[in-house]
Motif scaffolding. Structure first.
Motif, PDB file in Angstrom:
ATOM      1  N   ARG A 221      52.199  42.688  48.376  1.00  0.00           N
ATOM      2  CA  ARG A 221      50.935  44.041  48.847  1.00  0.00           C
ATOM      3  C   ARG A 221      52.110  45.316  48.325  1.00  0.00           C
ATOM      4  O   ARG A 221      51.477  46.262  47.929  1.00  0.00           O
ATOM      5  CB  ARG A 221      50.914  44.134  50.048  1.00  0.00           C
ATOM      6  CG  ARG A 221      50.351  45.329  50.808  1.00  0.00           C
ATOM      7  CD  ARG A 221      49.031  45.662  50.284  1.00  0.00           C
ATOM      8  NE  ARG A 221      48.836  46.205  48.826  1.00  0.00           N
ATOM      9  CZ  ARG A 221      47.732  46.475  48.452  1.00  0.00           C
ATOM     10  NH1 ARG A 221      46.627  46.106  48.834  1.00  0.00           N
ATOM     11  NH2 ARG A 221      47.706  47.070  47.124  1.00  0.00           N
ATOM     12  N   VAL A 222      53.413  45.276  48.602  1.00  0.00           N
ATOM     13  CA  VAL A 222      54.370  46.390  48.141  1.00  0.00           C
ATOM     14  C   VAL A 222      54.443  46.411  46.723  1.00  0.00           C
ATOM     15  O   VAL A 222      54.723  47.615  46.267  1.00  0.00           O
ATOM     16  CB  VAL A 222      55.650  45.980  48.903  1.00  0.00           C
ATOM     17  CG1 VAL A 222      56.834  47.084  48.444  1.00  0.00           C
ATOM     18  CG2 VAL A 222      55.609  46.109  50.420  1.00  0.00           C
ATOM     19  N   SER A 223      54.536  45.386  45.980  1.00  0.00           N
ATOM     20  CA  SER A 223      54.714  45.060  44.708  1.00  0.00           C
ATOM     21  C   SER A 223      53.681  45.615  43.546  1.00  0.00           C
ATOM     22  O   SER A 223      53.795  46.362  42.772  1.00  0.00           O
ATOM     23  CB  SER A 223      55.253  43.951  44.301  1.00  0.00           C
ATOM     24  OG  SER A 223      56.305  43.655  44.877  1.00  0.00           O
ATOM     25  N   LEU A 224      52.427  45.021  43.957  1.00  0.00           N
ATOM     26  CA  LEU A 224      51.398  45.214  42.855  1.00  0.00           C
ATOM     27  C   LEU A 224      50.414  46.339  43.399  1.00  0.00           C
ATOM     28  O   LEU A 224      49.813  46.392  44.363  1.00  0.00           O
ATOM     29  CB  LEU A 224      50.573  43.921  42.949  1.00  0.00           C
ATOM     30  CG  LEU A 224      51.482  42.721  42.613  1.00  0.00           C
ATOM     31  CD1 LEU A 224      50.473  41.436  42.575  1.00  0.00           C
ATOM     32  CD2 LEU A 224      52.208  42.986  41.121  1.00  0.00           C
ATOM     33  N   ASN A 225      50.345  47.119  42.227  1.00  0.00           N
ATOM     34  CA  ASN A 225      49.144  48.272  42.498  1.00  0.00           C
ATOM     35  C   ASN A 225      48.058  48.224  41.367  1.00  0.00           C
ATOM     36  O   ASN A 225      47.186  48.436  41.554  1.00  0.00           O
ATOM     37  CB  ASN A 225      49.942  49.701  42.113  1.00  0.00           C
ATOM     38  CG  ASN A 225      50.949  49.959  43.340  1.00  0.00           C
ATOM     39  OD1 ASN A 225      50.546  49.760  44.438  1.00  0.00           O
ATOM     40  ND2 ASN A 225      52.055  50.550  42.869  1.00  0.00           N
ATOM     41  N   ASP A 226      48.435  47.263  40.473  1.00  0.00           N
ATOM     42  CA  ASP A 226      47.286  47.055  39.435  1.00  0.00           C
ATOM     43  C   ASP A 226      46.411  45.805  39.874  1.00  0.00           C
ATOM     44  O   ASP A 226      46.807  44.905  40.321  1.00  0.00           O
ATOM     45  CB  ASP A 226      47.988  46.831  38.058  1.00  0.00           C
ATOM     46  CG  ASP A 226      47.046  46.405  37.032  1.00  0.00           C
ATOM     47  OD1 ASP A 226      45.552  46.558  37.061  1.00  0.00           O
ATOM     48  OD2 ASP A 226      47.432  46.133  35.925  1.00  0.00           O
ATOM     49  N   GLU A 227      45.044  46.323  40.110  1.00  0.00           N
ATOM     50  CA  GLU A 227      44.098  45.467  40.622  1.00  0.00           C
ATOM     51  C   GLU A 227      44.105  43.955  39.739  1.00  0.00           C
ATOM     52  O   GLU A 227      43.720  43.048  40.352  1.00  0.00           O
ATOM     53  CB  GLU A 227      42.684  45.772  40.782  1.00  0.00           C
ATOM     54  CG  GLU A 227      41.968  45.044  41.644  1.00  0.00           C
ATOM     55  CD  GLU A 227      40.485  45.790  41.847  1.00  0.00           C
ATOM     56  OE1 GLU A 227      39.735  45.050  42.372  1.00  0.00           O
ATOM     57  OE2 GLU A 227      40.457  46.919  41.832  1.00  0.00           O
ATOM     58  N   SER A 228      44.352  44.213  38.340  1.00  0.00           N
ATOM     59  CA  SER A 228      43.910  43.067  37.464  1.00  0.00           C
ATOM     60  C   SER A 228      45.198  42.153  37.793  1.00  0.00           C
ATOM     61  O   SER A 228      45.090  40.691  37.103  1.00  0.00           O
ATOM     62  CB  SER A 228      44.268  43.591  36.010  1.00  0.00           C
ATOM     63  OG  SER A 228      45.335  44.075  35.596  1.00  0.00           O
ATOM     64  N   ARG A 229      46.245  42.386  38.350  1.00  0.00           N
ATOM     65  CA  ARG A 229      47.465  41.496  38.731  1.00  0.00           C
ATOM     66  C   ARG A 229      47.226  40.960  40.009  1.00  0.00           C
ATOM     67  O   ARG A 229      48.263  40.063  40.688  1.00  0.00           O
ATOM     68  CB  ARG A 229      48.803  42.214  38.326  1.00  0.00           C
ATOM     69  CG  ARG A 229      49.035  42.392  36.798  1.00  0.00           C
ATOM     70  CD  ARG A 229      50.155  43.261  36.832  1.00  0.00           C
ATOM     71  NE  ARG A 229      50.345  43.634  35.254  1.00  0.00           N
ATOM     72  CZ  ARG A 229      51.297  44.335  35.074  1.00  0.00           C
ATOM     73  NH1 ARG A 229      52.419  44.844  35.647  1.00  0.00           N
ATOM     74  NH2 ARG A 229      51.599  44.429  33.626  1.00  0.00           N
ATOM     75  N   TYR A 230      46.188  41.474  40.908  1.00  0.00           N
ATOM     76  CA  TYR A 230      46.207  40.704  42.217  1.00  0.00           C
ATOM     77  C   TYR A 230      46.043  39.255  42.267  1.00  0.00           C
ATOM     78  O   TYR A 230      45.558  38.830  41.611  1.00  0.00           O
ATOM     79  CB  TYR A 230      45.091  41.279  42.755  1.00  0.00           C
ATOM     80  CG  TYR A 230      45.147  43.104  43.393  1.00  0.00           C
ATOM     81  CD1 TYR A 230      46.294  43.678  43.237  1.00  0.00           C
ATOM     82  CD2 TYR A 230      44.095  43.393  44.171  1.00  0.00           C
ATOM     83  CE1 TYR A 230      46.245  45.056  43.718  1.00  0.00           C
ATOM     84  CE2 TYR A 230      44.305  44.850  44.671  1.00  0.00           C
ATOM     85  CZ  TYR A 230      45.168  45.659  44.537  1.00  0.00           C
ATOM     86  OH  TYR A 230      45.458  46.818  44.748  1.00  0.00           O
ATOM     87  N   THR A 231      46.977  38.808  43.431  1.00  0.00           N
ATOM     88  CA  THR A 231      46.792  37.369  43.809  1.00  0.00           C
ATOM     89  C   THR A 231      45.753  37.355  45.095  1.00  0.00           C
ATOM     90  O   THR A 231      45.070  38.259  45.380  1.00  0.00           O
ATOM     91  CB  THR A 231      48.127  37.028  44.369  1.00  0.00           C
ATOM     92  OG1 THR A 231      48.440  37.551  45.287  1.00  0.00           O
ATOM     93  CG2 THR A 231      48.966  37.040  43.162  1.00  0.00           C
ATOM     94  N   LEU A 232      45.135  36.005  45.204  1.00  0.00           N
ATOM     95  CA  LEU A 232      44.173  35.862  46.178  1.00  0.00           C
ATOM     96  C   LEU A 232      44.360  36.740  47.587  1.00  0.00           C
ATOM     97  O   LEU A 232      43.271  37.062  47.937  1.00  0.00           O
ATOM     98  CB  LEU A 232      43.913  34.444  46.417  1.00  0.00           C
ATOM     99  CG  LEU A 232      43.317  33.683  45.404  1.00  0.00           C
ATOM    100  CD1 LEU A 232      43.222  32.212  45.412  1.00  0.00           C
ATOM    101  CD2 LEU A 232      41.672  34.346  45.203  1.00  0.00           C
TER     102      LEU A 232
END
Length: 282
Positions: A221-232
């Motif tokens: 949650r802290v690291s990813l801001n790009d929705e295309s890289r989201y995990t489940l």
């Protein structure tokens, strides 16, 4: 036959009955939320809003299908598989070598380094979250899957080193000496002798690494801001944060998240118990 029956009756002491009853109660309490999740995933929106019953009156797979397709869960699934898979490979590659060194080789500071790794088990991971984010930002990997894999691999070090070192130590030293007499070097002994004999422990480490990595939320949650890289887990959060939460879709998303973990454990369970027992018996 009578002797067998009497033996079974003698084994069912009051203490055992209490233990079995406690375990049965624990199983019911643990499985009840899972049963509601499966039930909700098989209900339509109107039925789940009415609530009040565990068994769906009009079971349907439309909720699962719609959640999977409309929310692009397949893309998030691939991201989770990528992160968890690379983490497992990194853990097995790096810490199997480190554990072999701790268990077999003799070098200065071996005991100190080993117990240093073990001591890291008592350091809460959340305490290094901010320094980790700052470091990844300076390295330019914040917000990437690599920025997740490297901390996950590093965070698994203490438990992995402890279990694998004990697993390697349980292998008879005579096998190592015999391979040396035959002219094998340390790399060949590690690859041809120790790794095959430690397969249950390696599979156990893979499961113990894959499950928390698959479920990890805070660093992701802290690291990813790009929705295309989201995990489940992030996809599930996005699903639950709408203005009008659709509880049947949230349940369907939760089921999609947990099914791969259940399948992994069922496939690896015959190795898991043996590997864990062999790794901690010393």
């Amino acid at each position: 036959m009578n002797a067998v029956r009497s033996g079974v009756v003698r084994q069912l002491t009051p203490g055992r009955l209490v233990a079995y009853a406690a375990l049965a109660l624990y199983a019911v309490v643990s499985l009840y939320p899972f049963a509601w999740m499966v039930s909700g995933a098989l209900k339509g929106r109107d039925e789940i809003l009415r609530g009040g019953h565990l068994v769906p009156r009009e079971p349907t797979l439309d909720t699962l299908v719609d959640t999977w397709s409309r929310l692009h869960f397949f893309d998030y699934l691939l991201n989770s598989v990528k992160v968890a898979g690379l983490t497992v490979l990194g853990v097995l590659a790096v810490y199997s070598l480190a554990s072999y060194a701790f268990a077999v080789l003799d070098f200065p500071g071996r005991r100190f380094l080993f117990w240093f790794f073990v001591a890291l088990l008592f350091v809460p991971g959340i305490t290094v979250l901010l320094p980790l984010v700052i470091l990844e930002n300076k390295l330019g990997i914040l917000g990437t899957h690599l920025g997740l894999v490297l901390p996950f691999v590093n965070g698994t070090a203490p438990l992995t080193v402890l279990l694998l070192t004990n697993a390697f130590r349980s292998i008879p030293r005579e096998l190592h000496d015999a391979a040396r007499v035959d002219g094998a070097g340390e790399a060949r002994i590690f690859w041809r002798v120790y790794l095959p004999l430690s397969r249950p422990s390696l599979i156990t480490i893979a499961v113990l690494t894959a499950v928390p990595t698959w479920n990890e939320y805070v660093l992701t949650r802290v690291s990813l801001n790009d929705e295309s890289r989201y995990t489940l887990p992030l996809a599930l959060e996005a699903l639950a944060s709408g203005n009008v939460p659709r509880y049947n879709e949230i349940m369907a998303g939760s089921l999609i998240l947990v099914v791969p973990v259940i399948v992994l454990f069922l496939v690896a369970q015959r190795y898991f118990v043996n590997g864990l027992t062999g790794a901690v018996k010393d």
